[in-house]
Design an enzyme around this catalytic site. Structure first.
Site, PDB file in Angstrom:
ATOM      1  N   GLU A  77       0.878  -1.178   0.000  1.00 21.22           N
ATOM      2  CA  GLU A  77       0.000   0.000   0.000  1.00 21.22           C
ATOM      3  C   GLU A  77       0.906   1.216   0.000  1.00 21.22           C
ATOM      4  OE1 GLU A  77      -3.021   0.299  -0.546  1.00 21.22           O
ATOM      5  OE2 GLU A  77      -3.698  -1.763  -0.293  1.00 21.22           O
ATOM      6  N   CYS A  88      -2.486   9.039   3.329  1.00 27.33           N
ATOM      7  CA  CYS A  88      -2.307   8.555   1.958  1.00 27.33           C
ATOM      8  C   CYS A  88      -3.568   8.807   1.133  1.00 27.33           C
ATOM      9  CB  CYS A  88      -1.975   7.077   1.976  1.00 27.33           C
ATOM     10  SG  CYS A  88      -3.113   6.144   3.005  1.00 27.33           S
TER      11      CYS A  88
HETATM   12  P1  NAD Z   1       8.666   4.895   3.966  1.00 24.93           P
HETATM   13  O1  NAD Z   1       8.550   4.159   2.692  1.00 24.93           O
HETATM   14  O2  NAD Z   1       9.794   5.830   4.146  1.00 24.93           O
HETATM   15  O3  NAD Z   1       8.787   3.866   5.182  1.00 24.93           O
HETATM   16  C1  NAD Z   1       7.787   2.883   5.417  1.00 24.93           C
HETATM   17  C2  NAD Z   1       8.410   1.743   6.207  1.00 24.93           C
HETATM   18  O4  NAD Z   1       9.361   1.068   5.378  1.00 24.93           O
HETATM   19  C3  NAD Z   1       9.143   2.179   7.468  1.00 24.93           C
HETATM   20  O5  NAD Z   1       8.902   1.268   8.503  1.00 24.93           O
HETATM   21  C4  NAD Z   1      10.600   2.117   7.010  1.00 24.93           C
HETATM   22  O6  NAD Z   1      11.504   1.934   8.090  1.00 24.93           O
HETATM   23  C5  NAD Z   1      10.567   0.905   6.095  1.00 24.93           C
HETATM   24  N1  NAD Z   1      11.687   0.837   5.133  1.00 24.93           N
HETATM   25  C6  NAD Z   1      12.368   1.875   4.590  1.00 24.93           C
HETATM   26  N2  NAD Z   1      13.319   1.403   3.751  1.00 24.93           N
HETATM   27  C7  NAD Z   1      13.211   0.049   3.752  1.00 24.93           C
HETATM   28  C8  NAD Z   1      13.907  -0.997   3.081  1.00 24.93           C
HETATM   29  N3  NAD Z   1      14.899  -0.734   2.239  1.00 24.93           N
HETATM   30  N4  NAD Z   1      13.542  -2.259   3.319  1.00 24.93           N
HETATM   31  C9  NAD Z   1      12.521  -2.540   4.157  1.00 24.93           C
HETATM   32  N5  NAD Z   1      11.833  -1.605   4.832  1.00 24.93           N
HETATM   33  C10 NAD Z   1      12.164  -0.312   4.626  1.00 24.93           C
HETATM   34  O7  NAD Z   1       7.257   5.618   4.210  1.00 24.93           O
HETATM   35  P2  NAD Z   1       6.855   6.627   5.391  1.00 24.93           P
HETATM   36  O8  NAD Z   1       7.555   7.930   5.129  1.00 24.93           O
HETATM   37  O9  NAD Z   1       7.017   5.969   6.724  1.00 24.93           O
HETATM   38  O10 NAD Z   1       5.269   6.777   5.166  1.00 24.93           O
HETATM   39  C11 NAD Z   1       4.694   7.703   4.307  1.00 24.93           C
HETATM   40  C12 NAD Z   1       4.237   7.029   3.039  1.00 24.93           C
HETATM   41  O11 NAD Z   1       3.329   5.986   3.353  1.00 24.93           O
HETATM   42  C13 NAD Z   1       3.500   7.940   2.087  1.00 24.93           C
HETATM   43  O12 NAD Z   1       3.970   7.729   0.778  1.00 24.93           O
HETATM   44  C14 NAD Z   1       2.057   7.477   2.204  1.00 24.93           C
HETATM   45  O13 NAD Z   1       1.260   7.715   1.079  1.00 24.93           O
HETATM   46  C15 NAD Z   1       2.231   6.038   2.453  1.00 24.93           C
HETATM   47  N6  NAD Z   1       1.023   5.468   3.054  1.00 24.93           N
HETATM   48  C16 NAD Z   1       0.217   4.684   2.271  1.00 24.93           C
HETATM   49  C17 NAD Z   1      -0.945   4.145   2.783  1.00 24.93           C
HETATM   50  C18 NAD Z   1      -1.826   3.269   1.936  1.00 24.93           C
HETATM   51  O14 NAD Z   1      -2.609   2.516   2.501  1.00 24.93           O
HETATM   52  N7  NAD Z   1      -1.733   3.320   0.613  1.00 24.93           N
HETATM   53  C19 NAD Z   1      -1.306   4.404   4.109  1.00 24.93           C
HETATM   54  C20 NAD Z   1      -0.464   5.211   4.875  1.00 24.93           C
HETATM   55  C21 NAD Z   1       0.697   5.724   4.337  1.00 24.93           C
END
Ligand code: NAD
Length: 481
Positions: free
Chosen positions: A250, A284
């Site tokens: 997501e 999001c």
């Molecule tokens: P992010 O992608 O920076 O991080 C998300 C998670 O992934 C964190 O726990 C992070 O530590 C982990 N992560 C980062 N690099 C990784 C890697 N290389 N391998 C494995 N895990 C890794 O996102 P964020 O800044 O925490 O959240 C904001 C984003 O989330 C926005 O783009 C938003 O749209 C999205 N979001 C989407 C939904 C949905 O349901 N579509 C809901 C909420 C948030």
């Protein structure tokens, strides 16, 4: 002053990490919410091993035992919703009302999946061969890896952990580094109120590049569910596919809200304000593109500006705050970058977009409404993820629909109209996974399927009974009696 370290939960034990994380309140950066352990790759692998070992034990519990565990967890979350909501608001910056609302949702999600654990059924098919019975059953996948973002620090973990456990899977859970507090509090409730056997649930806080990477690449993790940014999601998806693991992603959104000339103006303004700016625009499903028909454009912009003047941006825990701070310095810089970029590309600020000084030092930004934008501008192509909405003027419904769909994302979309014809057409032709008519693009029910299309989502839906698609595997059996 020394602060107590909140530890990881691995193989039934609370363990310190190799490092620790200081959780800072974005409303008051002098307020340390707590210290949280950060694991390395080795500890993540220990958690994965424990979850792998425990999987048969958990699968063999009766559906009622699993249901009871989830029910107890849900009951405690709901009983402590005020305290959990306060912690959430303190670490993430949502207003207290929004924080308590999110904690309540987490409790309700556990209650819902307590029921779903008992409802998991199969199918019996007639065979094309005489005397043969065909049964279709669903079984647990095994170890589920869960990676979550910072913007819904208790609800998103809840809506992934609850179905994983309900359907008999074991869990390795890595929350976002920025907001480990709510995830830790939720995990403490899960292991204690749930009384789960060791290894069934593991909390591993730490960096995505270490803990997350260990989960994504381990052959023992059968399925990965991720919510976060599109860039990270795509990388995780590719690595899961390389090793044949199931994956659910997501990701980002660039959600359109269409306002037609025939809209109820007051309703449209409320829908836009809520969708664009509540939760500091860090949803999001937030409405970041307001696509407004020419006949109502000026009245709509004027009314939104007037309502924005009454919004109070302040400390998340303060009475009367409508909009909390931005969650982090990085996110604030990103918001300011897109506002400046929109100005350079010809947009004009109709209201907000200013850094604010409040009693405490925090990341305060007044919600920004940018007008005179067009859909090719960067602010309308890329996810900002802050209290920033841009207005795009269109001549008619057909242009509005075309602009709404002209995006690489497809999470949520909305329309404000009193016309049944246009509402129905929009529901049919919007290329988003969730379509709203006269309600905000953000704000969904916990028992209904959640997810997007195009660049926003990959894999099967989350939430409601649709969640079983990801958390179970289908088996077909043939029996000659
Ligand atoms: P992010 O992608 O920076 O991080 C998300 C998670 O992934 C964190 O726990 C992070 O530590 C982990 N992560 C980062 N690099 C990784 C890697 N290389 N391998 C494995 N895990 C890794 O996102 P964020 O800044 O925490 O959240 C904001 C984003 O989330 C926005 O783009 C938003 O749209 C999205 N979001 C989407 C939904 C949905 O349901 N579509 C809901 C909420 C948030």
């Amino acid at each position: 002053m020394t602060t107590e370290l909140n530890m990881n939960f691995i193989a039934g034990d609370w363990l310190a990490g190799t490092d620790a994380n200081r959780n800072i309140n974005p409303s008051d950066t002098s307020d340390v919410v707590g210290e949280y352990a950060r694991a390395d790759e080795k500890q993540a692998l220990q958690a994965i091993d424990a979850a792998f070992e425990a999987r048969q034990l958990w699968q063999r519990k009766t559906a009622e035992e699993r249901s009871d565990a989830l029910d107890r967890i849900g009951t405690e979350i709901l009983a402590r919703r005020d305290e959990l909501g306060r912690l959430l608001s303190r670490e993430e910056g949502k207003t207290l009302g929004e924080g308590i609302g999110e904690a309540t949702r987490a409790g309700r999600v556990f209650k819902f999946f307590a029921g779903e654990a008992l409802r998991l059924g199969g199918e019996k098919l007639a065979s094309i061969r005489a005397g043969v019975e065909v049964d279709v059953v669903r079984e647990a996948e095994g170890v589920i890896g869960i990676i979550t973002p910072w913007n819904f620090p208790i609800a998103i973990p809840a809506w992934k952990i609850a179905p994983a456990l309900a359907y008999g899977n074991t869990v390795v859970f890595k929350p976002a580094d920025l907001v480990p507090g709510s995830a830790w509090a939720l995990s403490e409730i899960i292991v204690r109120a749930g009384a789960l056997p060791a290894g069934v649930f593991n909390l591993v806080m730490g960096a995505g590049s270490k803990v997350g990477n260990a989960m994504v690449t381990s052959p023992k993790v059968r399925a990965m569910t991720f919510t976060g940014s599109t860039g990270t999601g795509r990388q995780i998806g590719l690595r899961c596919m390389e090793r044949g693991a199931k994956v659910q992603l997501e990701m980002g959104g660039k959600n359109p809200l269409v306002i037609l000339d025939d809209a109820d103006l007051e309703q449209a303004v409320s829908v836009a304000i809520n969708g664009s700016f509540y939760s500091t625009g860090q949803r999001c499903t937030g409405s970041s593109r307001l696509i407004v028909q020419a006949g109502i454009h000026d009245r709509f912009v004027a009314a939104v500006v007037e309502r924005m003047a009454a919004l109070r941006t302040d400390h998340a825990l303060k009475d009367g705050t409508d909009i909390g701070p931005v969650a982090s310095k990085e996110q604030l810089d990103q918001d300011l970058f897109y506002i400046a970029n929109a100005m350079e590309e010809g947009g004009r600020i109709a209201a907000g977009g200013e850094l604010l000084q409040r009693e405490h030092q925090g990341f305060y930004l007044s919600p920004a409404l940018i007008v005179e934008t067009h859909n090719a501008m960067r602010v309308n192509r890329e996810e900002v993820f802050g209290p920033v909405a841009s207005v795009i003027r269109v001549k008619d419904y057909d242009e509005a629909l075309a602009v709404a769909n002209d995006t690489e994302f497809g999470l949520s979309s909305g329309i404000c109209t009193t016309s049944l014809k246009y509402a129905s057409d929009f529901k049919r032709n919007s290329t988003a996974g969730m379509v709203m008519v006269n309600v905000p693009t953000a704000g969904v029910d916990y028992h209904a399927p959640f997810g997007g299309r195009k660049g926003s989502s990959y894999g099967s839906r989350e939430q409601g009974s649709y969640a079983r698609e990801f958390y179970t595997s289908v088996k077909t059996t043939y029996t000659q009696a």
